[in-house]
Scaffold this active site. Sequence first.
Site: not given
Length: 306
Positions: A12-13, A127, A159, A161-162, A164, A166, A277
């Site tokens: 749900s982001g 992306c 960008a 936290p996910g 960054r 990964n 992206n």
Amino acid sequence: MADKLSVAIVGSGNISTDLLYKLLRSEWLEPRWMIGIDPESEGLARARKLGLETSHEGVDWLLARDEKPDMVFEATSAYVHRDAAPRYAEAGIRAIDLTPAAIGPGVIPPANLREHLDAPNVNMVTCGGQATIPMVHAVSRVVDVPYAEIVASVSSASAGPGTRANIDEFTKTTSAGVEVIGGARRGKAIIILNPADPPMIMRDTIFCAIPEDADHAAITQSVKDVVAEVQTYVPGYRLLNEPQFDEPSVVNGGNHLVTIFVEVEGAGDYLPPYAGNLDIMTAAAAKVGEEIARERVATSTTGAQA
């Protein structure tokens, strides 16, 4: 018009919410559920206002229901999707994976979508992969590409936290996609998070080593044809200028080279236009889902006529 396939969005982001707006316009897919884990999520609140059934109780809630979706789009994290994927398969639910889990084959629509329309689980790569692998494919279908390198430059503001956390996984997955899907014998990927303010839109540079006798006109036309194909689902995808051909030099490793410059402006459905992206990921995922639905309807129709 055949009945639409029912869809659940897991996550749900920002990406899930942007994807929701795209799916609401689809002639082939009907978003019915959005699933998250945060009861205060803005994505869940927006989905409820748009008429979807929502839950913050995760995949367990979705799979416990009597009515299950035909298809699920998952934009959570790799470890969550790795746990959920076998359960989707057991329930007969097609899965489109927007995480780095890469359980199913990677799909870049202009390059290999038709090959995987019957796959139970497909992965949307990254992306950067969605933006650049089409260009590697455009070159490699004309000439041999012994080496390809892509540089994806995205706004730092886009960008989360996910992304960054990964970065290493991004480069590994994208590099593999440049080879396996793009058709280069060896691939490399670099991502740059640009902190400029106001934020810049996504810009990508694609370098492909090519033979000395390569047909420059054929490569240029192939690039333009693939750009036009991507624009059918990402209108903001465009060439910044004509492909650039260079003779061997110390700088380019002694290779004959073609360099392609593209930029990706988002549609602004939920995410800002500079976040091309992220937009290209959601747009490509929607494209893949629609083509799977179209193929399923065509197969059902053929079977009924037989």
